[in-house]
Every structure is written in structure tokens, then in C-alpha cells.
Motif scaffolding. Sequence first.
Motif, PDB file in Angstrom:
ATOM      1  N   PHE A  65       0.825  -1.210   0.000  1.00 52.94           N
ATOM      2  CA  PHE A  65       0.000   0.000   0.000  1.00 52.94           C
ATOM      3  C   PHE A  65       0.859   1.259   0.000  1.00 52.94           C
ATOM      4  O   PHE A  65       0.621   2.197  -0.771  1.00 52.94           O
ATOM      5  CB  PHE A  65      -0.933   0.006   1.214  1.00 52.94           C
ATOM      6  N   PHE A  94       0.880   3.912  -2.982  1.00 54.99           N
ATOM      7  CA  PHE A  94       0.478   5.279  -2.641  1.00 54.99           C
ATOM      8  C   PHE A  94       1.531   6.286  -3.099  1.00 54.99           C
ATOM      9  O   PHE A  94       1.214   7.308  -3.719  1.00 54.99           O
ATOM     10  CB  PHE A  94       0.250   5.386  -1.129  1.00 54.99           C
ATOM     11  N   PHE A 153      -3.553   1.268   6.641  1.00 58.03           N
ATOM     12  CA  PHE A 153      -2.860   2.289   7.434  1.00 58.03           C
ATOM     13  C   PHE A 153      -3.500   2.468   8.815  1.00 58.03           C
ATOM     14  O   PHE A 153      -2.917   3.078   9.699  1.00 58.03           O
ATOM     15  CB  PHE A 153      -2.871   3.624   6.677  1.00 58.03           C
ATOM     16  N   SER A 176      -6.375   1.707   1.730  1.00 54.77           N
ATOM     17  CA  SER A 176      -6.041   2.652   2.797  1.00 54.77           C
ATOM     18  C   SER A 176      -6.335   2.118   4.191  1.00 54.77           C
ATOM     19  O   SER A 176      -5.751   2.575   5.172  1.00 54.77           O
ATOM     20  CB  SER A 176      -6.779   3.978   2.586  1.00 54.77           C
ATOM     21  N   TYR A 177      -7.223   1.124   4.302  1.00 56.33           N
ATOM     22  CA  TYR A 177      -7.522   0.548   5.618  1.00 56.33           C
ATOM     23  C   TYR A 177      -6.284  -0.095   6.246  1.00 56.33           C
ATOM     24  O   TYR A 177      -6.228  -0.293   7.469  1.00 56.33           O
ATOM     25  CB  TYR A 177      -8.651  -0.489   5.511  1.00 56.33           C
ATOM     26  N   LEU A 201      -6.302   4.310  -2.607  1.00 56.78           N
ATOM     27  CA  LEU A 201      -6.863   4.782  -1.340  1.00 56.78           C
ATOM     28  C   LEU A 201      -8.178   4.073  -1.008  1.00 56.78           C
ATOM     29  O   LEU A 201      -8.428   3.723   0.151  1.00 56.78           O
ATOM     30  CB  LEU A 201      -7.074   6.295  -1.395  1.00 56.78           C
TER      31      LEU A 201
END
Length: 652
Positions: free
Chosen positions: A221, A225, A366, A363-364, A359
Motif C-alpha cells: 500500500f 500510494f 494504514f 487505505s484501511y 486509497l
Amino acid sequence: MEATDVKKLDTTIKEKPAHIETLWHERKKKWNGARLFILIISLLAIGLSIFHVYTAGFGTLPSWQQRSVHVLWALLLIFLLFPFRKGKKFGLMDVLIVGLTIVTAYYMITGAEMIQSRQGNISHGDVVFGTIFIALVLEATRRTNGILMSLIGVFFIAYIFLGRYFPGALAHPGVRYEKMIDHMFNGTLGVFSAPIYVSSTVLILFVIFGSFLMKSGGGQFFTDFAFGLFGNKTGGPALSAVGSSALVATITGNGAANAAITGSFTIPLMKKLGYSKRFSAAVEAVASQGGQIMPPIMGASVFIMAETIGIPYIQIALFALIPAVIYFFIAGMVVYYHAKRLEMAGIPKEKLPNLRTVLLKQSYLFLPILLIIGLMIYGYSPMKAGFYAIVATIVLSWIRTATRMSLLDILAALENGAKNALVVIAACATAGIIVGAVSLTGLGITFSRFVIDVAGGSLILLLILVAGASIIMGMGMPTVSAYVILAVLGAPALIDLGVNVVAAHMFVFYFGVLSGLTPPVAITAYTTAGIAGSNPTKTALYAMKIGLGGFFIPFLFVYNPELLLQGGDTTRMVIAVASAFLSCLFFAGALEDYFIGPLGVVKRVVLFVSAILLVMPGLVGDLIGLALVIFLILWQKRSSTYVSQNSNQMSG
């Protein structure tokens, strides 16, 4: 490597399979002694992680027992994994040392309460097994961290007995052997002092958490990103390497390890898109090494720093945020100016991960890091926060099939976490020996007086001396080892001359980190040079150029503690931060010989002077620095217009 391979990062960012995974996939093959040996190591590593995850969630053992089990378990794994002679097979010497470790562990674990009760009046058994235990720690450190760190531990033990032979203020009467063993072994002032306390409660837990996050796709991720955000910009591949390596390195906490993980992708990609081998390797080295200074997790040293100066870890992370952002801002601007000077374009958008999709879908991953921050702000200990973050990582991985962790993945993450922690555990144990020697002999106070006398009471000279010592101490050893030594020797001297406590400890910490880029033992730069196929020494020197801001920043926050959110009102802090960012913008331009356009020698000097003036305390320096930059911008535009007119006339 084609640019389209940006969409296939999972094959390069994930860790190599743990032994437990390999054995499972090869389970139909005939079992032999080698496979059984690997299985035993895997089970021991998984057991070590389970022990620490369990004690984090449900309560630790009494202090000495918790720390001794932690070190002994790690020693056993080290002696099984790292042969007596590097590159050789497990041999007779290894068998003897493993046997000695098991016997010592039996003595220490079964007699833990009695050993502690004999503090000040130790038995012959304590002397024998305490001696063996210290020798095992030094041998484990030699195998994992190299001979230099082990010899430093031996030197400090020798100093305990040979103090009378040292010159001037460094001399002391010497200590009896039994008193040394009592101090180092029977209590929590030597081997089991602050470094091992942190290692056995917080450090290993965050290493295990990092292993779980990587296994669940967190590294994927972060890389997606970074490439989605920066990939199509000028200097995009290199900027993406800086961003992804910074994000991943803050989890791994180890510059060389991170360089091996992310560099295997970013370096070939940068080379494919036209960057030189040396530049590609240097950018990755600077970004990977800098991950140790980037909150929220940072490197192992910060947990020890929090314990040493008595400030909660989350506050240390907050204080470290602005300097860390400045470090990566300088590195990013050097990369950007380099690309502008060479007119290098970014990667086409269609060949990059879609940022919005990344995202929405990933993004989960993170959230566990945000959970750590939130829990510690709310008052939870780092240990509890790490425990809940591990649980959250497993649960969140089940949201999507692509990231879902199976039982085998969980076991592999536990195994990798324990193995990744071994180098740091050995370093912390030897650091405990150093801390014990300093407290037993009073070296901390006498050394502070000694270096202040050498510096003649001059703060700038003392800073230069301590910076040099920090870099030398950091060569070839983990940052945590260098920091512990300098926290008890160098930082007190800075504090005695009026430096803010947080700034003093951050100063030695920064230079310990940057030793990973400094020849002759620039381990992170050498790792990336190996991946890129570039000259190691030239790569390290170029990495020093790109990361030169990192050598500049510690002096900034010593003279401007507002950058660490220390002292001063809000207005002064805002002015200090704004001045620092502008200074770094101009500093990067002077380094790379580009600002709006190519500079040349005179303009580089003007830009460099303005950068220095902007970080000097006081409004006058800021105003003169800004005036110089405005003058330079007008000069650049006039030169650009003149060149353009001449070009048009010639074409006409």
C-alpha cells in the motif's frame, strides 16, 4: 524492468518466505535432519513472538525474569541461526555454545528469584554463570552485529578493571570482579538495564507488528500510494522511491533492511528510466536510512530515548516530526532539482497505480498505525498499543481476499518478527553492558567534563566533536547501539553547556542514524550500491550529498529548539519552521546547482549564504536571506530572458 512493472510491486515489496512457509509447501518431501533443524528454529522463533505478544496483552513476568527470558531465548536462536564462522555450516563449536546456553538458561530461569535476592552478596554459581552469560552476549553480538560492537563491549568491561591506567579525569580506582558480575548480572543495572527493558517490552513488539503489517500488504500500500502520488511528476520515480522508502522504513526501523526490501524495485526502475546507477542507489539509501527518524514508529533508539529522558514516546515522536519532514523535504527537493536540471520527465499516468483506487481499496491497511498513535495519545503504553495494533492488522487483513492472512501467514509473520529482532536484541544486551560500565565507574560525568574541557567551553566546537564521535560510533553497528553509548557520554556534555535535553539526545541520535550513509562503513549505502551495481564508496559519498541536509538539521534544532516544539511561543515556532523550510529549499538548490534554472558558482554561493542566514536565530538574518533570494530570482529571470532573446535572434 519496464515502467509497467509499477503495477506489480507485490512481488518485490513482500518479505521472503519464512522457513515455516517453505516447510509447509514442501511437506511432501522426505524429512531429514536439515528439515528438522529448520523446523526447530521456526518453532523457537514463533514461540519467542508468541511469548512477547501474550505478555504485552496479558501482563509481563517480574522485571528480571521478563528480561532474562527475552535475552536467553534470543541467544539460543542466534546461536542456531548464525554459525560460529560466517558462511560455514553449523559445527561442533556451535553445538557446544548452544549446550552452554541451555545450561545457563536453566540456571537463570529456575533460580531467578534467588539470583536477585543475592544482590550485594553473590554466590560462586552467580560468578560462574554470570561470566558465561556475559561471554554469550558478546559472542551473540559478534555474530549478529560484527566484531566492532563486540569489541566495544569488551573495552568497557576492561575499563571497569583497568581504570587506574587511564589518563586524567578518565581514571578511576578499579572495581572487584565479583562486584562487576553483581552489577551486570544479578540486577537490572547492567545487561538487564534500560536497553533490554525497552527491547523486551516495546521494541520486539513493534518489530513483530512491522512483520504483520508487511505480511498483510501494508508495504504494498505504501509503495502504491507513493508512486500514485509522485510517479508522474518531474523526477517522479526518484521522488516515489523517497516516499515509499520513508513509509516502509518507519515500520522496519532498519535502513539496510528497508533498502533491501524496497530498493530491489525502486533502483532498477530508476535506472530503467534514465537515472544513473550511483544516483539511484544514493536516493534509495538516503530515504531508507531516514525512515528511522520519521514518526510515528521510527527506529528502536527512540523508545530507549523516551525511557532515558523520562518523556512518553508519543511526545518524542511529536517533537521529532518537523525535523524528519525537513530531512525528507531536502532529499525530495534535491531529487526534483536533479530531474529539472537533466530535463527528466515522470512516468505516464496510465503506467502508474491509480491513487484514488489505491486509497479506496488499500487505505484501511494504514489504520493500525493510526490506532497506535490514538491509543498512545489516549494514555495507553506503547506495549499495549503495539498489542492491539497486531490484532487490528490481522482483523483488517480479512477485509479483502488479496490481503487476507491465513494461519500460515500469521505463523510466518511471527517467525519473521522474532528473527528480525535478533540483531537489535543482541545490540541492546551489549549496550546494557556499556550502560552498566558507565554507571559503575562514573564515566558519564567524567567524560562530559573531559570533552567540555577539550572544546574549551565552546558549544559549536563541542557539537562538532560529538557529531564526529556519533558518526564514528555508528559505523558498522545498529543505530540503537550508537545512540545508547552517546546518550550516556555525549548528550550529558551538551546538556551541561545549556543545550535543551530533547535537542541534545536528538542530536546524537541523528548522527548515529546518518552513520549508515558515511564511509568507510556506510552499510545502507553499500546495500543499495550492491543492488544498483555501482561503486560502494562513490555511492556512499553521493548519498551524503543528497542527505547532507540531515547533517545540517541537528545543528538547526540545537540553535532553534522551536523546531522540536521546545520553548518559545507559537509565533516564534511558526517563524522558525517557515525559515527552516525556506532554508532547506535554497540549500537543496545550492547542492544540486539548480534553482528556477542552472546556477553556476556565484549564484550557488549566494543561494547557500541565504540558506545559512535563514536558520540563524534572529529576524535580521531572515530578512537578509530573503533579500538575497529575491535578488537571485530577479537575476535568474533576467539571465533567462537574455538567453531567450539571443536564441531568437540567432534563429531569426
